[in-house]
Design an enzyme around this catalytic site. Structure first.
Site, PDB file in Angstrom:
ATOM      1  N   GLY A 169     -12.357  22.884  13.443  1.00  0.00           N
ATOM      2  CA  GLY A 169     -13.125  21.853  12.746  1.00  0.00           C
ATOM      3  C   GLY A 169     -12.624  21.626  11.334  1.00  0.00           C
ATOM      4  O   GLY A 169     -12.548  20.478  10.866  1.00  0.00           O
ATOM      5  N   LYS A 206      -8.204  14.266  24.344  1.00  0.00           N
ATOM      6  CA  LYS A 206      -7.299  15.402  24.266  1.00  0.00           C
ATOM      7  C   LYS A 206      -8.091  16.622  24.705  1.00  0.00           C
ATOM      8  O   LYS A 206      -8.953  17.115  23.983  1.00  0.00           O
ATOM      9  CB  LYS A 206      -6.773  15.611  22.841  1.00  0.00           C
ATOM     10  CG  LYS A 206      -5.872  16.853  22.706  1.00  0.00           C
ATOM     11  CD  LYS A 206      -5.621  17.223  21.257  1.00  0.00           C
ATOM     12  CE  LYS A 206      -4.743  18.450  21.114  1.00  0.00           C
ATOM     13  NZ  LYS A 206      -5.341  19.673  21.738  1.00  0.00           N
ATOM     14  N   GLY A 213     -15.198  22.772  19.175  1.00  0.00           N
ATOM     15  CA  GLY A 213     -14.307  23.920  19.225  1.00  0.00           C
ATOM     16  C   GLY A 213     -14.634  24.921  18.133  1.00  0.00           C
ATOM     17  O   GLY A 213     -15.791  25.059  17.716  1.00  0.00           O
ATOM     18  N   SER A 214     -13.626  25.589  17.647  1.00  0.00           N
ATOM     19  CA  SER A 214     -13.806  26.657  16.669  1.00  0.00           C
ATOM     20  C   SER A 214     -14.047  26.113  15.268  1.00  0.00           C
ATOM     21  O   SER A 214     -13.742  24.948  14.967  1.00  0.00           O
ATOM     22  CB  SER A 214     -12.571  27.557  16.646  1.00  0.00           C
ATOM     23  OG  SER A 214     -11.468  26.850  16.106  1.00  0.00           O
ATOM     24  N   CYS A 219     -21.677  27.276  24.440  1.00  0.00           N
ATOM     25  CA  CYS A 219     -21.866  26.870  23.044  1.00  0.00           C
ATOM     26  C   CYS A 219     -23.210  27.350  22.523  1.00  0.00           C
ATOM     27  O   CYS A 219     -23.322  27.808  21.383  1.00  0.00           O
ATOM     28  CB  CYS A 219     -21.767  25.355  22.918  1.00  0.00           C
ATOM     29  SG  CYS A 219     -20.171  24.665  23.388  1.00  0.00           S
ATOM     30  N   GLU A 242     -18.806  19.979  16.540  1.00  0.00           N
ATOM     31  CA  GLU A 242     -19.716  20.989  17.070  1.00  0.00           C
ATOM     32  C   GLU A 242     -18.888  22.249  17.197  1.00  0.00           C
ATOM     33  O   GLU A 242     -17.989  22.330  18.033  1.00  0.00           O
ATOM     34  CB  GLU A 242     -20.316  20.586  18.410  1.00  0.00           C
ATOM     35  CG  GLU A 242     -21.502  21.472  18.787  1.00  0.00           C
ATOM     36  CD  GLU A 242     -21.323  22.191  20.102  1.00  0.00           C
ATOM     37  OE1 GLU A 242     -21.186  23.437  20.071  1.00  0.00           O
ATOM     38  OE2 GLU A 242     -21.302  21.523  21.137  1.00  0.00           O
ATOM     39  N   GLU A 275     -19.377  35.019  15.849  1.00  0.00           N
ATOM     40  CA  GLU A 275     -19.460  34.480  17.203  1.00  0.00           C
ATOM     41  C   GLU A 275     -18.684  35.375  18.164  1.00  0.00           C
ATOM     42  O   GLU A 275     -17.537  35.735  17.918  1.00  0.00           O
ATOM     43  CB  GLU A 275     -18.895  33.058  17.250  1.00  0.00           C
ATOM     44  CG  GLU A 275     -19.033  32.419  18.621  1.00  0.00           C
ATOM     45  CD  GLU A 275     -18.608  30.962  18.634  1.00  0.00           C
ATOM     46  OE1 GLU A 275     -19.271  30.151  19.305  1.00  0.00           O
ATOM     47  OE2 GLU A 275     -17.609  30.640  17.968  1.00  0.00           O
TER      48      GLU A 275
END
Length: 458
Positions: free
Chosen positions: A213, A156, A208-209, A264, A230, A361
């Site tokens: 997660g 996905k 992703g974010s 990342c 991650e 971030e």
């Protein structure tokens, strides 16, 4: 009417492509096909699975010009950088190289009386939820070893890079991997969560974010499905007093601003020994002023737009807040800055950890630089963060760097470089960056489960 998703190109805000989203029933049917296909795929010889995955990678490499052009349209990376095939191939080649040894049984005893061993067996169906910022490389980190290990894969991909998922599936199918073994699906959040919650898949890999997660773990709660993540990062760099100044500037500025800062493991905060601080900032500002912000389809452009206006909006908010709090900006607004996806790369000094630009971030082209008096001060600031993906140290003293690295709360320690993923080393993080083990031998251990054999011979 079927639900659709539109991919808005950051180049000009136009609709680049539109795709139908699978219904929940269609998503579950696809997952059922993946599960049904897995035993036959696992039964194929390991060397055959390796060859098919490597052939798929070769097919991807036959269209690198198209890759670069499509990535520019989808997420804004300038065509001058030529796509992602170099890192993509490096990762596939390495994971193929170590597969036989990594997946071999661990023999405890093979005598006339007993045969005792631990085998590595595939989980079954691996759901890979891939991000848009390095859409080929992040996806292949899991797809290649998962397939080699005998799993089937459902990919996905992020809505911003839907076409990448399609290109990957095309390559694997053209190489001879059965369609039900490697599927690319356009799914909404509800169906994705339901596939996890109802155990329609056997393993989940999410990049992703932090919020995303958490959603993965919440969907898997009580199912005992393994979920690897991650997530966010706020990676620090430290320039010691004995560092090669020019090398530190070149490395850290590239680490902060390549891909419009959407990496990342990009450098988002830099700490420089006070003896080098003024010189470092002067050279860093000159480095950034030499960059060309513009249309990613133009070969002169070195920094393209951010992938989406809403991503740029968050970075602009952090910049505005920092200015209001007293931070000093060093880069004047560039001509191509449109107040939207095209964002002037920015360097801040006079920053503190009370500012979001040094704490949250950013995932964009902005970096804060602070002076520090010694190693102890640098370590304290580098660890003062909710994330832990990578950290970079610039110094001529490798032993000192390793000692400092032992005290850093991070997944990877770099010396005199940054923003690189070595497929021979485990890609992992700590704290709010999540948990997982990608690539390396540990990547195979994550994508398989141990199965013990205690065989008493007659």
């Amino acid at each position: 009417m079927a639900q659709t998703v539109e991919l808005i190109s950051p180049v000009d805000g136009s609709v680049y492509l539109t795709r139908d989203v699978l219904s929940k029933e269609e998503g579950f049917a696809a997952a059922a096909r993946a599960k049904a296909a897995q035993p036959a795929w696992d039964a194929r010889p390991l060397e055959e699975r390796i060859a098919l995955v490597m052939r798929a990678a070769e097919i991807v490499g036959e269209t690198t010009d198209r890759m670069a052009l499509e990535l520019a349209h989808q997420m804004g990376r300038p065509v001058r950088y030529g796509g992602e095939f170099g890192g993509f191939k490096e990762r596939v080649d390495y994971m193929a190289k170590i597969a036989s040894e990594s997946l071999a049984p661990t023999m405890v005893e093979d005598s006339g009386a007993f045969r005792r061993m631990i085998k590595r067996v595939p989980w079954g169906t691996v759901l890979v939820i891939a991000p848009w910022n390095y859409p080929y490389m992040t996806a292949i980190n899991t797809i290649a070893p998962a397939l080699i290990a005998g799993n089937t894969v459902i990919l996905k991909h992020a809505a911003q890079t839907l076409q990448v998922g399609e290109r990957l599936a095309e390559a694997f199918h053209a190489a001879g991997v059965p369609e039900d073994v490697m599927q690319n699906l356009v799914l909404d959040h509800d169906t994705t969560g339901a596939l996890i919650a109802e155990r329609a898949v056997d393993f989940v890999n999410f990049t992703g974010s932090v919020g995303g997660g958490r959603a993965m773990e919440q969907a898997a709660a009580g199912t005992f499905l393994p979920v690897t993540t991650e997530l966010g990062g706020k990676d620090p760099g430290y320039v010691r007093a004995d560092a090669d100044l020019d090398a530190a500037v070149d490395g850290l500025m590239d680490g902060a601003f390549f891909n419009a800062g959407q990496c990342c493991c990009g450098m988002e905060r830099i700490y420089v020994h006070e003896s080098l601080f003024d010189a470092f900032v002067e050279k860093a500002v000159a480095w950034v002023k030499a960059q060309v912000l513009g249309n990613p389809l133009d070969t002169e452009t070195t920094i393209g737009p951010m992938a989406n206006v809403r991503f740029a909006r968050e970075v602009r908010a952090q910049i505005s807040e920092a200015l209001e709090a007293g931070a000093k900006a060093h880069i004047e607004t560039m001509a191509a800055d449109d107040g939207g996806a095209y964002l002037t790369p920015q360097i801040f000094t006079d920053v503190t950890h009370d500012m979001r630009v040094m704490r949250d971030e950013s995932f964009g082209p902005v970096v804060g630089i602070m002076p520090v008096k010694d190693d102890e001060a640098a370590i304290a600031l580098m660890n003062d963060c909710q994330f832990g993906l990578t950290a970079a140290i610039y110094t001529k003293d490798a032993e000192a760097a390793e000692r400092l690295g032992d005290r850093l709360e991070t997944g990877t320690v770099f010396l005199n470089r940054c923003d690189y993923l070595d497929p021979a080393l485990c890609w992992t993080g700590c704290k709010d960056t999540g948990r997982g083990a990608g690539l390396s031998e540990l990547g195979y251990q994550a994508l398989t489960r141990p199965k013990s054999y205690h065989l008493k011979k007659a």
